[in-house]
Enzyme design. Structure first.
Site, mmCIF file in Angstrom:
data_model
loop_
_atom_site.group_PDB
_atom_site.id
_atom_site.type_symbol
_atom_site.label_atom_id
_atom_site.label_comp_id
_atom_site.label_asym_id
_atom_site.label_seq_id
_atom_site.Cartn_x
_atom_site.Cartn_y
_atom_site.Cartn_z
ATOM 1 N N HIS A 1 1.045 -1.234 -0.092
ATOM 2 C CA HIS A 1 -0.014 -0.146 -0.214
ATOM 3 C C HIS A 1 0.906 1.460 -0.129
ATOM 4 O O HIS A 1 1.911 1.196 0.643
ATOM 5 C CB HIS A 1 -1.084 -0.011 1.233
ATOM 6 N N PHE A 2 0.432 2.351 -0.672
ATOM 7 C CA PHE A 2 1.216 3.538 -0.810
ATOM 8 C C PHE A 2 0.429 4.646 -1.197
ATOM 9 O O PHE A 2 -0.719 4.688 -1.638
ATOM 10 C CB PHE A 2 2.365 3.328 -1.802
ATOM 11 N N HIS B 1 -10.499 -3.096 -6.305
ATOM 12 C CA HIS B 1 -9.890 -4.289 -6.910
ATOM 13 C C HIS B 1 -9.831 -5.452 -6.258
ATOM 14 O O HIS B 1 -9.129 -6.551 -6.736
ATOM 15 C CB HIS B 1 -8.588 -3.791 -7.725
ATOM 16 N N ASN B 2 -10.578 -5.585 -5.094
ATOM 17 C CA ASN B 2 -10.697 -7.005 -4.509
ATOM 18 C C ASN B 2 -12.002 -7.148 -3.896
ATOM 19 O O ASN B 2 -12.398 -6.660 -2.787
ATOM 20 C CB ASN B 2 -9.590 -7.179 -3.154
ATOM 21 N N GLY C 1 1.174 0.939 -10.980
ATOM 22 C CA GLY C 1 2.571 0.415 -11.229
ATOM 23 C C GLY C 1 3.200 0.083 -9.963
ATOM 24 O O GLY C 1 2.808 0.187 -8.619
ATOM 25 N N SER C 2 4.562 -0.540 -9.933
ATOM 26 C CA SER C 2 5.290 -1.033 -8.781
ATOM 27 C C SER C 2 5.930 0.424 -8.496
ATOM 28 O O SER C 2 5.963 1.158 -9.159
ATOM 29 C CB SER C 2 6.078 -2.273 -8.968
ATOM 30 N N HIS D 1 -5.374 -4.797 -12.621
ATOM 31 C CA HIS D 1 -5.126 -3.811 -11.641
ATOM 32 C C HIS D 1 -3.849 -3.305 -11.198
ATOM 33 O O HIS D 1 -3.669 -2.307 -10.582
ATOM 34 C CB HIS D 1 -5.762 -4.623 -10.395
#
Lengths: 498, 139
Positions: free
Chosen positions: A221-222, A346-347, A396-397, A421
């Protein structure tokens, strides 16, 4: 390349991948006979992705799609998105839809982090305006939005307030002064899923939820400050209010311990339901109950409480983000143009209408690491975006690009109105920590012009960019398949991680 | 060896060992909290009573770890010391009473957020006169 988990190794590395058949550009089918054990597949699997995506996909994740295809009432096929990777039960980056009468509802297929999602907040400030203040800004955000294991929220919900959060979601937060009613018009479901029932949520979940509202959490999470680097679709970009070189903020988080506890509680309850209703499970983690059963509906009502908690959580954090910008720029957030662009889940499991083989059907659609991607004209797309289609937010990562996409009719026809996602993990956290030191990653990202603040260097190493798949390839795959269309590419300037 | 971590793409997979059931459960708890916090620096100054039950040793292990995780978040604590006082069998169920000791959670001592204990590869095996348990955590 080593196999991702021991079970895959034991069973042979490419056993499933060899069975894939190309069924069109960026489309692959896992035929019904691919699973040779009982219970047998009722429907095939479908994966969206380029040749490269298929090369990256873990065999174990593909096998998980075949497991889900054995469950009662599964409709058409199980879908794997280009960001597919191994998850508990259903892989991450997957969609499965079940008939409302014959099908099942599963906690395992929704995931532990109920309504993990992404929110994007716009600004009217250009990169040049913000650049000199980036460090100050990210530090203010890190200070004002509690993040990391052991962090404490300034907001302590009373039992009465939690009850309202469960049933009213983001609307509760707005009423408490954390944002405006205008925000609610730009959220999936308007920030509240109807039908949440606090009675179906355990006392433990409630106790876990009370101190955590308004916190980011940890892990992947960010909170990120991004620059709109490129626009691909002028009409949609204009409708979404995206301007090249302007600054946006991306927030990725979910329902915290409240949702985790609901998932844990219902894994137990649904484990008993599997035995009670005689459901043949290919994987224990897929525990579920018939959609029409008390247990299935109880989970759905509790899950909605978790969904609403996450909406409220992101709304409270939106307020903290706005406060942080006000603190640094000494201007009102309205003056800085800090409107919510959109908020996606997205979950999640949704009860939706879809057309299957020309017939309208109501389905329970499980999206785990997958995003709704509704087309222009759909009644569930907010009025402001209805003419162009729903915004889809793709993270993105760390250190790589993120995207804004747009939902399409093709997604409705082919993937139950869903798309990818994010990037999807490619390397274990353990290996990432062994491979890099967080401070090295931080320095190398800083050289590239990106600041990282986190509670520990370990978190940075775990989330190292190379531990993830290439998000550009994932997005190119969904764009080429037409299940969502590229609108904007965003590049990170600074990130706060838990 | 009390416990070890195995390589696993998405999350955390560990194997805990014990000469008996109690030691196995204690070591599994230590493994989980070594993920959550800097366990070596967490002082055992506050005690939380833990009670749970399961139809098998595997289920009891799952319930023990899940209950510890829940209690640590409710109490906003990190745990570093674990004691199992009693494991008893009644009506085909194994029940456990124990204690977890630790201190208030702080960001400084925090590490990785564990969302839940999962059923994936959950296994308790008898070996070499003792026990080995495999557990995966969703993080």
């Amino acid at each position: 390349m080593r196999p991702p988990c021991p079970s895959t190794y034991e069973r042979g590395w490419f056993q499933m991948k060899e069975k894939l058949k190309s069924v069109g550009k960026n489309r692959w089918e896992i035929p019904i006979g691919s699973r040779t054990k009982e219970p047998r597949m009722r429907v095939p699997g479908r994966i969206i992705g380029s040749q490269k995506i298929i090369e990256w996909a873990e065999d174990a994740a593909i096998e998980q799609l075949t497991n889900v295809a054995t469950l009662p009432g599964i409709v058409r096929y199980t879908v794997g998105m280009p960001d597919i990777h191994w998850g508990y039960g259903l892989p991450m980056g997957a969609v499965s839809a079940f008939d409302e009468e014959e099908g099942i509802i599963s906690a395992g297929m929704t995931g532990f982090d109920i309504n993990c999602g992404i929110r994007m907040i716009k600004t009217n400030m250009s990169y040049e305006e913000v650049r000199p203040r980036i460090k100050e800004l990210i530090n203010a955000l890190f200070r004002n939005v509690p993040s990391g294991v052991g962090s404490k929220s300034r907001l302590r919900l009373t039992p009465g307030e939690l009850e309202e959060v469960m049933t009213r979601g983001a609307e509760w937060a707005v009423e408490k002064g954390f944002g405006t009613r205008e925000d609610l018009l730009h959220l999936e479901e308007g920030g509240v899923m109807e039908g949440a029932d606090p009675e179906k949520v355990s006392p433990e979940a409630k106790k876990r939820g009370m101190p955590q509202a308004g916190t980011l959490g940890a892990g992947n999470h960010f909170l990120e400050i991004q620059r709109v680097e490129e626009l691909y679709d002028a009409k949609r970009a204009e409708a979404y209010g995206l301007v090249k070189d302007n600054i946006v903020i991306m927030l990725h988080c979910g329902s915290r311990g409240f949702g985790h506890q609901i998932a844990t509680d219902y894994l137990r309850i649904l484990d008993r339901a599997v035995k009670k209703y005689g459901i043949a499970l290919p994987d224990h983690q897929l525990v579920c109950a018939p959609a029409t059963s008390q247990e299935g509906q109880d989970y759905f009502a509790a899950m909605k409480a978790g969904v609403n908690y996450a909406f409220a959580n992101r709304q409270v954090m939106t307020h903290r983000i706005r406060e942080s910008f006000e603190e640094v720029f000494k201007r009102d957030w309205q003056d800085l143009g800090m409107d919510v662009l959109y908020d996606v889940c997205h979950n999640i499991c949704k009860y939706e209408e879809h057309i299957v083989d020309g017939e309208k059907r109501n389905l329970y659609v499980h999206r785990k690491g997958a995003t709704r991607a509704f087309p222009p004209g759909h009644k569930d797309v907010p009025a402001a975006y209805r003419s162009v289609g729903q915004p889809v937010l793709i993270a993105g990562s760390m250190g790589t690009a993120s995207y804004v996409l747009s939902g399409t009719e093709q997604a409705m026809m082919e993937t139950f109105g869903s798309t990818c996602h994010g990037a999807g993990r490619a390397m274990s956290r353990k290996k990432a920590i062994k491979s890099w030191h967080g401070d090295e990653i931080r320095r190398s990202l800083e050289k590239e012009g990106m600041l990282v603040v986190a509670t520990s260097p370990k978190v940075i190493a775990e989330e190292a960019p190379a531990a993830y798949k290439d998000v550009d390839e994932v997005v190119e795959s969904v764009h080429a398949a037409g299940i969502s269309l590229k609108v904007a590419r965003l590049v990170p300037l600074a990130v706060a991680k838990g | 060896m009390d416990y070890e971590f195995l390589d696993f793409t998405s999350d955390v997979l560990f194997r805990a060992y014990g000469r008996d059931e109690k030691e196995l459960l204690v070591n599994a708890a230590k493994a989980m909290f070594s993920v959550i916090c800097e366990i070596g620096s967490v002082r055992p100054v506050r005690t939380v009573e833990i009670a749970c039950s399961g139809a098998s040793l595997e289920e009891l292990l799952y319930e023990w770890l899940s209950t510890l995780l829940t209690e640590s978040e409710i109490e906003e604590m990190f745990f570093s010391e674990f004691h199992i006082d009693v494991i008893e069998e009644r009506d085909n169920m194994l029940s456990l009473r124990g204690r977890a000791l630790g201190e208030d959670a702080t960001v400084e001592k925090g590490a990785t957020l564990v969302k839940g204990v999962t059923y994936y590869q959950l296994k308790v095996e008898k070996r070499d006169g003792g026990y080995a348990a495999t557990v995966s955590l969703d993080i």
